[in-house]
Design an enzyme around this catalytic site. Structure first.
Site, mmCIF file in Angstrom:
data_model
loop_
_atom_site.group_PDB
_atom_site.id
_atom_site.type_symbol
_atom_site.label_atom_id
_atom_site.label_comp_id
_atom_site.label_asym_id
_atom_site.label_seq_id
_atom_site.Cartn_x
_atom_site.Cartn_y
_atom_site.Cartn_z
ATOM 1 N N ASP A 1 -1.450 -10.659 -35.644
ATOM 2 C CA ASP A 1 -0.808 -11.202 -35.318
ATOM 3 C C ASP A 1 0.352 -10.394 -36.060
ATOM 4 O O ASP A 1 1.385 -10.674 -34.804
ATOM 5 C CB ASP A 1 -1.626 -12.423 -36.439
ATOM 6 C CG ASP A 1 -2.861 -12.839 -36.026
ATOM 7 O OD1 ASP A 1 -3.104 -12.408 -34.762
ATOM 8 O OD2 ASP A 1 -2.997 -13.480 -37.003
ATOM 9 N N HIS B 1 -11.305 -10.439 -32.359
ATOM 10 C CA HIS B 1 -11.812 -9.701 -33.201
ATOM 11 C C HIS B 1 -12.342 -8.607 -33.272
ATOM 12 O O HIS B 1 -13.305 -8.368 -33.612
ATOM 13 C CB HIS B 1 -13.096 -10.917 -33.865
ATOM 14 C CG HIS B 1 -12.675 -12.417 -34.529
ATOM 15 N ND1 HIS B 1 -13.118 -12.528 -35.912
ATOM 16 C CD2 HIS B 1 -13.171 -13.215 -33.586
ATOM 17 C CE1 HIS B 1 -12.724 -13.508 -35.706
ATOM 18 N NE2 HIS B 1 -12.666 -13.848 -34.983
ATOM 19 N N SER C 1 1.861 -18.697 -39.609
ATOM 20 C CA SER C 1 1.572 -17.821 -41.145
ATOM 21 C C SER C 1 2.351 -16.769 -41.155
ATOM 22 O O SER C 1 3.500 -16.396 -41.729
ATOM 23 C CB SER C 1 0.748 -18.120 -41.903
ATOM 24 O OG SER C 1 -0.279 -18.988 -41.306
HETATM 25 C C1 GLA Z 1 -7.216 -14.191 -37.036
HETATM 26 C C2 GLA Z 1 -6.527 -13.096 -37.451
HETATM 27 C C3 GLA Z 1 -6.181 -11.814 -36.574
HETATM 28 C C4 GLA Z 1 -6.924 -11.134 -35.692
HETATM 29 C C5 GLA Z 1 -7.803 -12.971 -34.780
HETATM 30 C C6 GLA Z 1 -8.631 -12.350 -34.298
HETATM 31 O O1 GLA Z 1 -6.027 -14.445 -36.295
HETATM 32 O O2 GLA Z 1 -5.031 -13.089 -37.883
HETATM 33 O O3 GLA Z 1 -5.830 -10.607 -37.405
HETATM 34 O O4 GLA Z 1 -8.472 -10.809 -36.768
HETATM 35 O O5 GLA Z 1 -7.809 -14.214 -35.868
HETATM 36 O O6 GLA Z 1 -8.896 -11.594 -32.596
#
Ligand code: GLA
Length: 393
Positions: A178, A37, A134
């Site tokens: 991600d 986060h 995803s």
């Molecule tokens: C998800 C979101 C990422 C990131 C994480 C928490 O995976 O897609 O962008 O914010 O949560 O670190």
């Protein structure tokens, strides 16, 4: 490669008769080692790509039609649409919306897609596990568009377009982590990414005599209805208030000390805890990379533990299932560190475990988890792999 590839070929043959000119592509899933986060707060993240991921067999068509079939969503059968229906999310298209979103974003950025295609997809990332099935699909499609139609798109462009798909088309305000690590992943390395500048370094991540274990809560969840967007808004609010005194662009611009010295602006409000996590987690991530470079896995593990505690008490995104896994993991001698990974609210946790303790680890965590939560967790041994690629058989 497993028998699923043969199954994909057989399905392709059955649905579209000629499979001989179909090309096979792969895009990985991801796990985040630390820096949670922080990516929508201008901080650092430290994820790696996995060897599990999403495969697609694809061949171009002469017309603008699109045909999709997923071995994972066999019930949905053959899904039919065309390139001219990519302007908005269509619930009837299910998982194909991630694909249509990529088409939409590519066209928006000036890449004209000349023809449709036939496609069979199969993924071995457990769905809703928080291992980014995803983002894996988004980057897979982006990489296929780039390769099939000869677009010049860098790994960073692919990541940004995948994130745009997710933010604007799907409606989840995720950060860049991600898509970025999936597009740029490197075998045996983690990516140390500064999300404020998108500069990154690859750092060797090879655990000798130890294993990175992924533990799945098996709790069903969808991020769209989670508190993900709410946490993001809370951080934006905190930033806005801090900006009334400080000249900063993101929470990631602050050191722990600077944050503490100005925390009076936020105290008494829940956004204090949210912002504290974002700032301290960024610092922990920078430290974690430093200690890893010195091969100090014990120190790395302690930072993982601190990360989880902060996500549990200050950011409040763990929940009973993830806490149960992590508490159980930590009770085992031979666990170096353990934390949730990804967005939280369910999904997976990770632990670095001494190889000799692995069997004992799984047994204890499984038993404790079942006792507290009432159903089984799953375990995978993480193998760190490369970004997207074409597989030539
Ligand atoms: C998800 C979101 C990422 C990131 C994480 C928490 O995976 O897609 O962008 O914010 O949560 O670190």
């Amino acid at each position: 490669m497993d028998h699923h590839i043969l199954e994909m070929r057989a399905k392709f043959e059955e649905l579209f008769d000629c499979s001989k000119d179909a090309r096979l592509f792969f895009s990985p899933g991801r796990v985040n080692l630390i820096g949670e986060h922080t990516d929508y707060n201008g901080g650092h993240v430290f994820p790696c790509a996995l060897e599990i991921g999403t495969y697609a067999l694809v061949s171009k068509r002469e017309d603008r039609e699109l045909r999709f079939y997923s071995l994972n969503e066999a019930k949905a059968g053959l899904i039919q649409t065309d390139l001219d229906h990519a302007d908005h999310y269509d619930p009837a298209l299910g998982w194909v919306n991630y694909v249509m979103g990529m088409i939409h974003v590519f066209e928006k950025h000036g890449y004209t897609i000349p023809s449709g295609w036939n496609m069979v997809v199969y993924g071995n990332i457990p769905v809703a596990s928080g291992l980014s099935s995803s983002a894996s699909l988004e980057i897979l499609i982006g990489y296929i568009l780039k390769t099939l139609f000869g677009f010049e798109v860098s790994g960073t462009d692919l990541a940004l377009m995948g994130q745009e798909d997710e933010n604007k088309y799907i409606g989840l305000n995720c950060g860049i982590m991600d898509q970025f690590v999936i597009a740029n992943g490197k075998k045996d390395h983690a990516l140390f990414l500064d999300t404020a500048t998108l500069e990154y370094k690859t750092v060797p991540f090879v655990l000798k005599g130890r294993t990175l274990v992924i533990m799945n809560t098996n709790k069903p969840r969808g991020l769209k209805d989670s508190k993900y967007n709410e946490r993001r808004a809370e951080c934006e609010k905190a930033l806005e208030i801090l900006q009334s005194r400080l000249n900063i662009k993101t929470l990631g611009d602050l050191t722990d000390e600077e944050f503490d010295a100005n925390a009076d602006l936020l105290k008494g409000d829940v956004i204090y805890k949210r912002a504290k996590h974002a700032v301290y987690e960024n610092t922990r991530t920078i430290k974690a990379v430093e200690v890893l470079r010195k091969n100090d896995i014990e120190a790395f593990g302690k930072l993982m533990d601190a990360s989880h505690d902060s996500l549990r008490y200050d950011y409040e995104v763990t929940g009973a299932e993830l806490d149960a896994l992590v508490d159980a993991a930590r009770s085992v001698k031979g666990t170096i560190g353990s934390r949730m990974t990804g967005a939280g609210f369910g999904g997976c946790a990770i632990a670095i475990v001494e190889d000799e303790a692995l069997e004992e680890f799984k047994k204890t965590v499984r038993e404790e988890y079942i006792q507290k939560i009432g159903y089984e967790p799953s375990f995978y041994e993480a193998v760190v792999g490369d970004g997207p690629k074409e597989i030539k058989e």
